[in-house]
Design an enzyme around this catalytic site. Sequence first.
Site, short mmCIF file in Angstrom:
data_model
loop_
_atom_site.label_atom_id
_atom_site.label_comp_id
_atom_site.label_asym_id
_atom_site.label_seq_id
_atom_site.Cartn_x
_atom_site.Cartn_y
_atom_site.Cartn_z
N CYS A 223 43.28 84.66 14.28
CA CYS A 223 44.21 85.77 14.01
C CYS A 223 45.46 85.31 13.26
CB CYS A 223 44.59 86.48 15.30
SG CYS A 223 44.89 85.39 16.68
N HIS B 234 51.20 89.51 16.52
CA HIS B 234 51.79 88.18 16.30
C HIS B 234 52.85 88.29 15.19
CE1 HIS B 234 48.72 86.57 18.78
NE2 HIS B 234 47.91 86.06 17.88
C1 2RA Z 1 45.59 83.05 20.47
N1 2RA Z 1 44.93 82.82 18.16
O1 2RA Z 1 46.49 83.76 20.05
C2 2RA Z 1 44.54 82.51 19.52
C3 2RA Z 1 43.18 83.08 19.82
N2 2RA Z 1 43.12 84.47 19.62
O2 2RA Z 1 45.44 82.72 21.66
#
Ligand code: 2RA
Length: 335
Positions: free
Chosen positions: A132, A241
């Site tokens: 991601c 994120h």
């Molecule tokens: C996380 N990118 O954010 C890793 C797996 N999705 O934990």
Amino acid sequence: SRCRVAVLGATGLVGRTMIQVLEERNFPATEIIPLASSRSAGQVVKFQGKEFITQLPSREVFRGVDIALFSAGATASKEWAKVAAEEGAIVIDNSSAFRMDPEVPLVVPEVNPEAIFKADGTPELIIANPNCSTIQMVVVLKPLHDRFGLKRVVVSTYQSVTGKGKAGRDALESELAGEKQEKFTHFHQIAFNAVPQIDVFTDNGYTKEEMKMVNETRKIMGDDTISVSPTTVRIPVYGGHGESLNIELDRDFEIDEVRELLRTAPGIILQDDPSASLYPMPLTSYERDEVFVGRLRRDYWHPRTLNMWIVADNLRKGAATNAVQIAEVVIAKKG
Ligand code: 2RA
């Protein structure tokens, strides 16, 4: 043409989001074959007004499947991806199992859709969905790389607990409810905290999550000269994120030229007006499919370099939506 879509990991947070996105985007699926481990087999999954019972994966179950979306971890992908492909399915795998396999394309449709297909124009049988935190970054790096050349990216991430699926969300909820949660974020509390470790450390002092950003970026962009210097951090948020990017280009730029380039680039929405305190945030990116870009500004202290802040919903563009978009490219070519 209508097709049969299997979803391995159908009851997980990403698997459920994949089914939700297939429905929202009116993906031409005649039916969904939800697959999960014995823990979840038997659960009912709704799709386009019909109910489907979650089954255990088996070779027979994959027979006649056109597209198989996987999001059940690397072990399950290693066990079932080749079996599904042998039974005729195109496997789009969200786990880390095949991402760095030279035989398997690693694809973000806005960046390298051509990698989905073999020289004869047919789709590869197994296609890997990137991590991601890498996906949202390369959507933004691609137009800059094409126009100005890309030398180096220093990236700091601010990652939602949902990156760890239901376990991540449940950990935060239980801590906020005052219960101590031992098994999440490497035995540190995540509520009211920031944990600078996502996944395990490798021998070079960087975590696996950080090395994914280094290695996957070069593979997707098709350019091993790009240097990525990452720090990945877990924070107690929902919605997506965040990433702070310091980007050094090969050629100089006018900041307004960069702004116009990003404003019109595929998969990007610019949210950038400091006078109105307008910039991307996880809570305003929740359940959206774009990468949101703001805080765009020149780095006055280093030549040919700019700073920006980007946010994307890690369950959607960071996982489920990217996988469904790959499936859309596959079936569009099949006609
Ligand atoms: C996380 N990118 O954010 C890793 C797996 N999705 O934990």
